[in-house]
Design a protein around this motif. Structure first.
Motif, PDB file in Angstrom:
ATOM      1  N   ILE A  59       0.822  -1.207   0.000  1.00  0.00           N
ATOM      2  CA  ILE A  59       0.000   0.000   0.000  1.00  0.00           C
ATOM      3  C   ILE A  59       0.859   1.261   0.000  1.00  0.00           C
ATOM      4  O   ILE A  59       0.515   2.265  -0.611  1.00  0.00           O
ATOM      5  CB  ILE A  59      -0.953  -0.006   1.206  1.00  0.00           C
ATOM      6  CG1 ILE A  59      -1.907  -1.209   1.102  1.00  0.00           C
ATOM      7  CG2 ILE A  59      -1.747   1.285   1.295  1.00  0.00           C
ATOM      8  CD1 ILE A  59      -2.820  -1.367   2.287  1.00  0.00           C
ATOM      9  N   LEU A  60       1.993   1.221   0.685  1.00  0.00           N
ATOM     10  CA  LEU A  60       2.857   2.399   0.788  1.00  0.00           C
ATOM     11  C   LEU A  60       4.292   1.974   1.063  1.00  0.00           C
ATOM     12  O   LEU A  60       4.563   0.814   1.404  1.00  0.00           O
ATOM     13  CB  LEU A  60       2.340   3.346   1.885  1.00  0.00           C
ATOM     14  CG  LEU A  60       2.007   2.726   3.261  1.00  0.00           C
ATOM     15  CD1 LEU A  60       3.244   2.529   4.107  1.00  0.00           C
ATOM     16  CD2 LEU A  60       1.000   3.604   3.996  1.00  0.00           C
ATOM     17  N   ASP A  61       5.221   2.928   0.874  1.00  0.00           N
ATOM     18  CA  ASP A  61       6.615   2.749   1.252  1.00  0.00           C
ATOM     19  C   ASP A  61       6.916   3.698   2.412  1.00  0.00           C
ATOM     20  O   ASP A  61       6.415   4.831   2.447  1.00  0.00           O
ATOM     21  CB  ASP A  61       7.549   3.059   0.080  1.00  0.00           C
ATOM     22  CG  ASP A  61       7.603   1.922  -0.929  1.00  0.00           C
ATOM     23  OD1 ASP A  61       6.832   0.958  -0.755  1.00  0.00           O
ATOM     24  OD2 ASP A  61       8.391   2.011  -1.884  1.00  0.00           O
ATOM     25  N   VAL A  62       7.736   3.246   3.341  1.00  0.00           N
ATOM     26  CA  VAL A  62       8.084   4.035   4.524  1.00  0.00           C
ATOM     27  C   VAL A  62       9.578   4.319   4.509  1.00  0.00           C
ATOM     28  O   VAL A  62      10.384   3.399   4.336  1.00  0.00           O
ATOM     29  CB  VAL A  62       7.711   3.290   5.820  1.00  0.00           C
ATOM     30  CG1 VAL A  62       8.078   4.136   7.030  1.00  0.00           C
ATOM     31  CG2 VAL A  62       6.231   2.949   5.837  1.00  0.00           C
ATOM     32  N   VAL A  63       9.945   5.587   4.685  1.00  0.00           N
ATOM     33  CA  VAL A  63      11.344   5.990   4.744  1.00  0.00           C
ATOM     34  C   VAL A  63      11.699   6.329   6.190  1.00  0.00           C
ATOM     35  O   VAL A  63      11.069   7.200   6.809  1.00  0.00           O
ATOM     36  CB  VAL A  63      11.616   7.210   3.837  1.00  0.00           C
ATOM     37  CG1 VAL A  63      13.075   7.646   3.969  1.00  0.00           C
ATOM     38  CG2 VAL A  63      11.297   6.882   2.386  1.00  0.00           C
TER      39      VAL A  63
END
Length: 239
Positions: A59-63
């Motif tokens: 659903i998303l990428d996290v940095v």
């Protein structure tokens, strides 16, 4: 490589959450988004980038920063999966194509075999055994990953239940939540059925994999002189 010490402590600033919801077009509570961020960091693929580390999810990428303690940014997934496109209607109701839903975990090569000449066809059994072995290994890998995917769906269902319980919503928002929950429940059901089926044949699958390994070892040791001789004849037979 730095490791995340406390997943539950990863709670981005409100501004980051608001930007993420707007960028990713997510209709979700802050708490729900925080849970999705934490789950992505916990289960997603980790890679080193200039800012620190990036965790890839569906659903998303996290940095995260270099110390893996602070959420710096929420991005669109580098290989996003459109759940709407994965669900289609058939005569039995909506179903999900798991080969498309989890391409990195379960993918078969669809290659058309070329028409072989006589020597290639005579020796083609080795490639056939190798291809069959590779496919069975892929199935076994997916069998081992299914419990984790089912657990992830369980978390998604819990998140929707939490939103429905806590959020004040109108009819339109309620309908959207219900449809999203329905899709997640159906995805979980597909995964659960697949897991049950594969677990029921897990012992037989392991036996077959061991047998294929024995076959490949025997083929590799036998007939070396004959193979070399046939290999030398191929060009002559093509003329």
């Amino acid at each position: 490589m730095a490791e995340v010490q406390n997943i539950k402590a990863l709670r981005p600033k409100r501004k980051i959450l608001e930007v993420a919801k707007k960028t990713l077009k997510l209709s979700i509570s802050d708490e729900g988004l925080v849970e999705e961020i934490q789950m992505t960091v916990e289960t997603g693929e980790k890679s080193r980038i200039d800012e620190g580390y990036q965790f890839h999810g569906h659903i998303l990428d996290v940095v995260l920063d270099a110390e893996c303690r602070v959420v710096l940014e929420i991005r669109k997934p580098s290989e996003s999966i459109d759940i709407e496109e994965l669900i289609r209607d058939d005569e039995y109701g909506q179903v999900i194509d798991l080969n498309e839903a989890f391409p990195d975990q379960f993918r078969y090569k669809n290659e058309q075999s070329e028409v072989a000449d006589i020597p290639d066809d005579a020796m083609g059994y080795e490639k056939l055994f190798a291809d069959m072995h590779d496919r069975l290994r892929q199935v076994d890998v997916w069998r081992k990953q299914l419990p984790r995917e089912e657990s992830r769906m369980d978390k998604e269902v819990s998140r929707y239940y939490h939103e429905i319980e806590q959020e004040n919503f109108n009819a339109a928002r309620g309908y959207k939540l219900a449809k999203e929950l329905q899709k997640t429940l159906r995805m979980r059901r597909v995964i659960k059925v697949q897991r049950t089926e594969l677990e029921s044949v897990s012992n037989e699958l392991q036996t077959v994999l061991e047998q294929f390994e024995t076959i490949e070892k025997r083929l590799g040791k036998s007939g070396a002189f004959g193979k070399e001789m046939v290999r030398d004849w191929k060009d002559l037979l093509k003329d």
